[in-house]
Write an enzyme that holds these catalytic residues in place. Structure first.
Site, mmCIF file in Angstrom:
data_model
loop_
_atom_site.group_PDB
_atom_site.id
_atom_site.type_symbol
_atom_site.label_atom_id
_atom_site.label_comp_id
_atom_site.label_asym_id
_atom_site.label_seq_id
_atom_site.Cartn_x
_atom_site.Cartn_y
_atom_site.Cartn_z
ATOM 1 C CE LYS A 116 14.141 8.676 31.495
ATOM 2 N NZ LYS A 116 13.311 9.749 32.016
ATOM 3 C CD GLU A 200 21.054 12.551 31.488
ATOM 4 O OE1 GLU A 200 20.841 12.870 32.675
ATOM 5 O OE2 GLU A 200 20.192 12.601 30.604
ATOM 6 C CG HIS A 235 15.128 10.387 41.441
ATOM 7 N ND1 HIS A 235 16.044 11.410 41.401
ATOM 8 C CD2 HIS A 235 15.843 9.252 41.618
ATOM 9 C CE1 HIS A 235 17.253 10.906 41.535
ATOM 10 N NE2 HIS A 235 17.161 9.599 41.681
ATOM 11 N NE ARG A 297 2.712 12.990 31.971
ATOM 12 C CZ ARG A 297 3.283 13.585 32.982
ATOM 13 N NH1 ARG A 297 2.760 14.675 33.504
ATOM 14 N NH2 ARG A 297 4.398 13.127 33.514
#
Ligand code: ADP
Length: 624
Positions: A116, A200, A235, A297
């Site tokens: 990430k 974040e 999530h 993908r």
């Protein structure tokens, strides 16, 4: 065009890929583990190769076995589906090194997007807005705490190698930072073998919006618009739709252009998804949408994009992998109507979403909309893999219609004895905020119990069920407590999943009722699908007089099965909730417990005995 394709996956996605390959005249090869020997994808494929024991790490995750299977069957190409090896750059490289075609992006693109922090840096350099935060090398806890403070709480700690919602911690205040960091690092090290994190800003009113992109080997990249996947539980996406509610043309253009830039930055080939997070507190605005990550993908939720664009994304994947240019240019692509997808999981909302496994004795599936699934009646839901067993997709002119159609389909979706989240999805789709398009990733959590608890069917539906039961010839009409006079407006009782339920007979049931009924157990009971929840309804054979205010102490067999353990003896004193016996029915164990404190007045069960549905097993007499 490739002539043959091995699908390195299982379940619904393997079946879905086979469907398109077959339509294109491509020979298909399935792979399967022990648990999947009789699976639908194995039967659908032209050929199938056994690749090992049931656990994925001994079968579906072993690249060498999959490549060997392709070689042995002469398959030219490998499609990884999603999950498993789909985002494993080493595997993609090994496929290419073996002289096979990889249906996916270049291994270098997968690597670039794999972590990430690296992906965010790359995107920032390409001019794609990224979520504000710290994504550097320094992992010193004190330093990270300073960064968190300067970003401003709440913050989100994310494992750089994380995925599937794992390795994330929201931190609301500085005092909690150190503990959350340590726990996130532990989870990251254990799950991903990499404890690096990034920090974040936690976006308030977050909406998950992603853009489907597609590249070919001739340097073309297009986008196929956005999907909204904001309805999530822990999530994990639950409901997805396309397009995103409240998205205006200008914002859409900015977002989709950013997604195409992201694809160009990694020289992207094939189907990919750029995930963004939007601050939806004041509607969708281009300056409040940030890059989150890229999935290199096909996504689970790709059918909603297929529905609104009319494109078969798997067909495009196979064409691009064969070296063909993209079939359409950007200006040829447009949005038609609205599409909605619900993910059906074999899990029980009533038990905190524990997976529910076993044989599917009954599967009543929708007839009029797209269902992508890897199961059918008689299939076994195994504990070894993801519990998602099907996706139901609707497509209509307007969003409200797509929602209504999906609710309708879910309301009729019957699965027994495996439990599913269909009732939960049905309730969720009826949420007033959702219907208004007012979505964010916290909606499900905020609703809490209201969505989890399965309400009993209303009297109208129970009256209709009783009438159906009366019509089943096999039911002896003389059953005590079971009234034959449908118009008599008296209190009646039924057994719903073995529990006595009293209701007032409702004459309206002679006209309209919404539930779906199927005879069950040779007609002695009914399988009732009410708003997505499947239950077994049977006559109540206990004497109405016994069901006073204290409740009814009759413990009936909720379904035909075998008694595997009896924990009490006649005359024993028991307390409320105490286990009385264990029944094995349809490969699942059911504990029957005392409904209140009392004495075992009657015991008609012994270990090893087969029992019929509604057999009176134990009767508890209330303590004085
Ligand atoms: P994973 O790779 O584990 O799926 P993501 O980075 O894609 O992790 O995030 C998963 C979900 O977590 C998102 O869909 C969103 O709901 C939530 N999320 C991620 N980043 C943020 C953020 N900065 N603020 C608020 N919610 C976030």
């Amino acid at each position: 065009m490739i002539n043959s394709l091995l699908i390195a996956n299982r379940g619904e996605i393997a079946c879905r890929i086979i469907r398109t390959a077959r339509a294109m005249g491509v020979r298909t090869v399935a792979v399967y583990s022990d648990a999947d020997a009789n699976a639908l994808h194995v039967r659908m494929a032209d050929e199938a190769v056994h690749i090992g024991p049931s656990p994925a790490r001994e079968s579906y995750l072993i690249g060498e076995k999959i490549i060997a299977a392709a070689k042995a069957t002469g398959a030219e190409a490998i499609h990884p589906g999603y999950g498993f090896l789909s985002e494993n750059a080493e595997f993609a490289q090994a496929v290419l090194d073996a002289g096979l075609v990889w249906v996916g992006p270049k291994p270098s693109s997968i690597t670039a997007m794999g972590l990430k922090d690296a992906a965010k840096k790359l995107m920032a350099d390409a001019g794609v807005p990224v979520t504000p935060g710290y994504m550097g090398e320094n992992q010193d806890p004190a330093f990270l705490a300073e960064q968190a403070a300067s970003i401003g709480y709440p913050v989100l700690i994310k494992a750089v190698a994380g995925g599937g919602g794992k390795g994330m911690r929201k931190v609301d205040a500085a005092a909690d930072f150190a503990d959350a960091l340590a726990s996130c690092q532990r989870e990251a090290a254990a799950s991903f073998g990499n404890d690096h994190v990034l920090i974040e800003k936690y976006i308030l009113s977050p909406r998950h919006i992603e853009v489907q992109i597609f590249g070919d080997t001739h340097g073309n990249i297009v986008h196929l618009f956005e999907r909204d996947c904001s309805l999530q539980r822990r999530h994990q996406k639950v409901i997805e739709e396309a397009p995103a509610p409240g998205m205006d043309e200008e914002t859409r253009e900015a977002l989709c252009a950013a997604a195409v830039r992201a694809g160009q930055a990694v020289d992207y080939v094939g189907a990919g998804t750029i995930e963004f997070i939007a601050d939806g507190s004041e509607g969708l605005r281009a300056d409040r949408i940030w890059f989150m990550e890229m999935n290199t993908r096909l996504q689970v939720e790709h059918p909603v994009t297929e529905a609104i664009t009319g494109v078969d994304l798997v067909e495009w994947q196979l064409r691009v992998a064969s070296g063909e240019p993209l079939p359409l240019r950007q200006e040829d692509l447009y949005i038609n109507g609205w599409a909605m997808e619900a993910r059906l999981y074999a899990e029980d909302p009533a038990t905190g979403f524990l997976p529910s496994t076993g044989k599917l004795d009954v599967l009543l599936r929708p007839m009029s909309s797209r269902v992508d699934t890897g199961i059918e009646e008689g299939s076994e839901v195994s504990p070894f893999y993801d519990p998602m067993i099907a996706k139901v997709i609707t497509h209509a002119g307007q969003r409200e219609e797509a929602i209504d159609d999906l609710r309708y389909e879910l309301s009729k979706l019957g699965v027994w004895p495996v439990k599913t989240n269909a009732g939960f999805l049905h309730r969720l789709l009826g949420d007033a905020d959702f219907e208004r398009g007012d979505v964010d990733t916290g909606l499900i959590e905020r609703r809490g119990e209201a969505l989890m608890a399965t309400p009993l069917p209303p009297a109208t539906e129970l009256t209709a069920a009783a009438a159906q039961l009366e019509d089943e010839a096999a039911v002896p009409r003389a059953l005590a407590g079971f009234r034959l006079n449908r118009t008599a407006d008296t209190s009646r009782a039924l057994r719903v999943n073995g529990q006595r339920v009293e209701y007032e007979a409702d004459a309206r049931a002679d006209g309209y009722f919404a539930s779906h009924f199927e005879p069950f157990d040779g007609g002695a009971a009914l399988l009732m699908v009410h708003e997505g929840t499947t239950m077994i309804v049977a006559p109540d054979r206990t004497d109405g007089a016994a069901s006073g205010a204290a409740g009814d102490g009759a413990i009936l067999s909720p379904m035909p099965g075998k008694v595997i353990a009896v924990e009490v003896a006649a005359g024993d004193t028991v307390v409320k909730g105490q286990k009385l016996l264990t029944l094995e029915a349809m490969k699942m164990e059911h504990s029957l417990t005392a409904p209140f404190d009392g004495v075992v007045a009657e015991l008609n069960a012994e270990a090893g005995a087969q029992v019929q549905v509604e057999a009176l097993l134990v009767r508890i007499e209330a303590a004085e």
